[in-house]
Motif scaffolding. Sequence first.
Motif, PDB file in Angstrom:
ATOM      1  N   THR A 150       0.853  -1.184   0.000  1.00  0.00           N
ATOM      2  CA  THR A 150       0.000   0.000   0.000  1.00  0.00           C
ATOM      3  C   THR A 150       0.887   1.232   0.000  1.00  0.00           C
ATOM      4  N   GLY A 151       0.389   2.366   0.459  1.00  0.00           N
ATOM      5  CA  GLY A 151       1.216   3.567   0.481  1.00  0.00           C
ATOM      6  C   GLY A 151       0.405   4.813   0.698  1.00  0.00           C
ATOM      7  N   GLY A 152       1.004   5.956   0.376  1.00  0.00           N
ATOM      8  CA  GLY A 152       0.331   7.221   0.608  1.00  0.00           C
ATOM      9  C   GLY A 152       1.231   8.391   0.289  1.00  0.00           C
ATOM     10  N   ALA A 153       0.908   9.519   0.866  1.00  0.00           N
ATOM     11  CA  ALA A 153       1.669  10.750   0.646  1.00  0.00           C
ATOM     12  C   ALA A 153       1.839  11.460   1.978  1.00  0.00           C
ATOM     13  N   VAL A 154       2.862  12.292   2.063  1.00  0.00           N
ATOM     14  CA  VAL A 154       3.170  12.985   3.307  1.00  0.00           C
ATOM     15  C   VAL A 154       3.724  14.359   2.971  1.00  0.00           C
ATOM     16  N   ILE A 155       3.501  15.310   3.851  1.00  0.00           N
ATOM     17  CA  ILE A 155       3.928  16.696   3.644  1.00  0.00           C
ATOM     18  C   ILE A 155       5.007  17.056   4.654  1.00  0.00           C
ATOM     19  N   GLY A 156       5.968  17.850   4.209  1.00  0.00           N
ATOM     20  CA  GLY A 156       6.916  18.449   5.125  1.00  0.00           C
ATOM     21  C   GLY A 156       8.178  17.641   5.340  1.00  0.00           C
ATOM     22  N   PRO A 157       9.172  18.259   6.004  1.00  0.00           N
ATOM     23  CA  PRO A 157      10.455  17.597   6.257  1.00  0.00           C
ATOM     24  C   PRO A 157      10.351  16.631   7.435  1.00  0.00           C
ATOM     25  N   GLY A 158      11.507  16.129   7.841  1.00  0.00           N
ATOM     26  CA  GLY A 158      11.532  15.195   8.959  1.00  0.00           C
ATOM     27  C   GLY A 158      11.532  13.765   8.461  1.00  0.00           C
ATOM     28  N   ASN A 159      11.341  12.837   9.373  1.00  0.00           N
ATOM     29  CA  ASN A 159      11.350  11.413   9.028  1.00  0.00           C
ATOM     30  C   ASN A 159      10.026  11.054   8.376  1.00  0.00           C
ATOM     31  N   ARG A 160       9.947  11.302   7.086  1.00  0.00           N
ATOM     32  CA  ARG A 160       8.679  11.123   6.389  1.00  0.00           C
ATOM     33  C   ARG A 160       8.244   9.666   6.346  1.00  0.00           C
ATOM     34  N   ALA A 161       9.203   8.752   6.192  1.00  0.00           N
ATOM     35  CA  ALA A 161       8.836   7.338   6.118  1.00  0.00           C
ATOM     36  C   ALA A 161       8.154   6.879   7.401  1.00  0.00           C
ATOM     37  N   GLU A 162       8.726   7.224   8.545  1.00  0.00           N
ATOM     38  CA  GLU A 162       8.136   6.784   9.816  1.00  0.00           C
ATOM     39  C   GLU A 162       6.802   7.467  10.084  1.00  0.00           C
ATOM     40  N   ARG A 163       6.701   8.738   9.741  1.00  0.00           N
ATOM     41  CA  ARG A 163       5.424   9.434   9.903  1.00  0.00           C
ATOM     42  C   ARG A 163       4.347   8.789   9.044  1.00  0.00           C
ATOM     43  N   LEU A 164       4.708   8.465   7.816  1.00  0.00           N
ATOM     44  CA  LEU A 164       3.723   7.880   6.910  1.00  0.00           C
ATOM     45  C   LEU A 164       3.359   6.464   7.329  1.00  0.00           C
ATOM     46  N   LYS A 165       4.326   5.706   7.823  1.00  0.00           N
ATOM     47  CA  LYS A 165       4.023   4.359   8.311  1.00  0.00           C
ATOM     48  C   LYS A 165       2.939   4.413   9.388  1.00  0.00           C
ATOM     49  N   ALA A 166       3.069   5.348  10.332  1.00  0.00           N
ATOM     50  CA  ALA A 166       2.076   5.450  11.406  1.00  0.00           C
ATOM     51  C   ALA A 166       0.711   5.812  10.847  1.00  0.00           C
ATOM     52  N   ARG A 167       0.679   6.741   9.903  1.00  0.00           N
ATOM     53  CA  ARG A 167      -0.601   7.172   9.336  1.00  0.00           C
ATOM     54  C   ARG A 167      -1.264   6.040   8.538  1.00  0.00           C
ATOM     55  N   VAL A 168      -0.481   5.343   7.725  1.00  0.00           N
ATOM     56  CA  VAL A 168      -1.059   4.284   6.904  1.00  0.00           C
ATOM     57  C   VAL A 168      -1.429   3.080   7.747  1.00  0.00           C
ATOM     58  N   ALA A 169      -0.668   2.784   8.802  1.00  0.00           N
ATOM     59  CA  ALA A 169      -1.040   1.691   9.701  1.00  0.00           C
ATOM     60  C   ALA A 169      -2.397   1.964  10.342  1.00  0.00           C
ATOM     61  N   GLU A 170      -2.608   3.207  10.774  1.00  0.00           N
ATOM     62  CA  GLU A 170      -3.906   3.568  11.350  1.00  0.00           C
ATOM     63  C   GLU A 170      -5.011   3.423  10.321  1.00  0.00           C
ATOM     64  N   ARG A 171      -4.742   3.786   9.071  1.00  0.00           N
ATOM     65  CA  ARG A 171      -5.729   3.661   8.005  1.00  0.00           C
ATOM     66  C   ARG A 171      -6.095   2.191   7.780  1.00  0.00           C
ATOM     67  N   LEU A 172      -5.087   1.334   7.721  1.00  0.00           N
ATOM     68  CA  LEU A 172      -5.360  -0.088   7.493  1.00  0.00           C
ATOM     69  C   LEU A 172      -6.189  -0.682   8.622  1.00  0.00           C
ATOM     70  N   ARG A 173      -5.896  -0.293   9.866  1.00  0.00           N
ATOM     71  CA  ARG A 173      -6.685  -0.807  10.996  1.00  0.00           C
ATOM     72  C   ARG A 173      -8.120  -0.305  10.943  1.00  0.00           C
ATOM     73  N   ARG A 174      -8.296   0.907  10.419  1.00  0.00           N
ATOM     74  CA  ARG A 174      -9.651   1.451  10.299  1.00  0.00           C
ATOM     75  C   ARG A 174     -10.433   0.753   9.183  1.00  0.00           C
ATOM     76  N   LEU A 175      -9.772   0.496   8.065  1.00  0.00           N
ATOM     77  CA  LEU A 175     -10.439  -0.169   6.954  1.00  0.00           C
ATOM     78  C   LEU A 175     -10.687  -1.645   7.258  1.00  0.00           C
ATOM     79  N   TRP A 176      -9.686  -2.295   7.863  1.00  0.00           N
ATOM     80  CA  TRP A 176      -9.764  -3.732   8.142  1.00  0.00           C
ATOM     81  C   TRP A 176      -9.370  -3.974   9.598  1.00  0.00           C
ATOM     82  N   PRO A 177     -10.280  -3.816  10.537  1.00  0.00           N
ATOM     83  CA  PRO A 177      -9.925  -4.005  11.956  1.00  0.00           C
ATOM     84  C   PRO A 177      -9.307  -5.371  12.241  1.00  0.00           C
TER      85      PRO A 177
END
Length: 434
Positions: A306-333
């Motif tokens: 899967t994947g997604g998009a992220v805005i801004g500097p910093g550790n974008r991969a780790e930030r996006l992992k957290a966001r997409v993990a939450e999305r997957l749990r919401r779509l498929w508990p």
Amino acid sequence: MTTATVRWPDSLWAAATPPGPDLPELIGAQQADVIIIGAGFTGLSTALHLREAGVDVAIVEAMEPGWGASGRNNGQVIPTLSRPDPEDIIAKHGAVGERFVGLLRDSASTLFEVAQRYRIEAEQEQAGWVQPVHSPGRIKIAERRVRQWSKFGAPVELLSREQARDMLGSDAWFGGFWNKTGGHINPLALSRGLARTVLGLGARIYARSPAISFERRNDRWRVKTAKGEIGGRALVVATNAYSGEFSKSLVPDLATEVMPVLSWQMATQPLSDNVRKTIIPGRQAMSDTHGELYFARYDARNRLVTGGAVIGPGNRAERLKARVAERLRRLWPQIGEVSFDHAWNGYVGMTTDFLPRIHRLGPDAYGWTGCNGRAVALSIALGNELAKAVRGVPEKDLSLPFTRPVPIAAHGLLRKLAPLMLLVYRWRDAREIA
């Protein structure tokens, strides 16, 4: 980055795919009938179809086959454009637009047929592609697309909310449609498999040789690199979203008529059999109607990719992992805790109207850009058409809607601002659902 050593992204595909063929650099003066710049899907497909016709062809590649977008994408094989539908395409391009619609309709099957014919092992699964709708109002999109694509013979079906829930294993969507010819592949394995195939058919591929410039001289095209030059009767520029990455002056009109947007991909750890059977149990590829796109498919090891998009500097991969993990749990508990073994990115070439741009660059010279997230199937099919064009097939028999390049004004500034569009998409998505 030097061209001596090619560094690959930390992607699932790079980890799972056997190495590609050993390739030489372009050194000294060489000749070919047709020169192709870029060893991604388009360049490799064009070379394949030219060699099938017995045409001498050489590819000049900046890094290695599949290093760019062709080896970094999600691997979904989708036989449509992202937004324009058949009537939009025909309204803009007329009769050639109708031929292009036919090319799109068959593009996924074309890819799978090429892989089968040449026994390319790319983890391919023609399980279909599903586009669920994320709000009740967007079912109109699915209805329109089913109506229009059915008119042109595509095997599409409208899905009720219940059917979408059963197909995807989630009640997050409100219906949608699916196309049975779509599916998914390992894109890097397809790239490397195509490279081996065209080499076996007698083509040449020069790697780690970024093209610096090309020009028409004495009725021949000449492509220059740091260490060599190659001349040919015809030229195909197949650099797409990476057209301006190695030389700003190579094809500035093509490079500035698309917006290279960074797209992130990530792969979960393999799901257990019990969980996998409840999440997209038919193993279709899925991408929905959110502006901030929700998409997922399985790889051959039952990882959800899967994947997604992220805005801004910093550790974008780790930030996006957290966001997409939450999305997957919401779509498929039922998925439980989510962890990702790989996260990587690459450019997608976006145009202002979400239509690809196909151009004549001069006598016997062609190029295209603007995949808009649909390059996997489209590039393979376009390669066949570009091969016909350089062989002299009449324009009336081609499915190529040629246009003039139209660079985006203030391209450099807008490229910096483009990631902020994610905020607009999130606002629209939330507003519509509310």
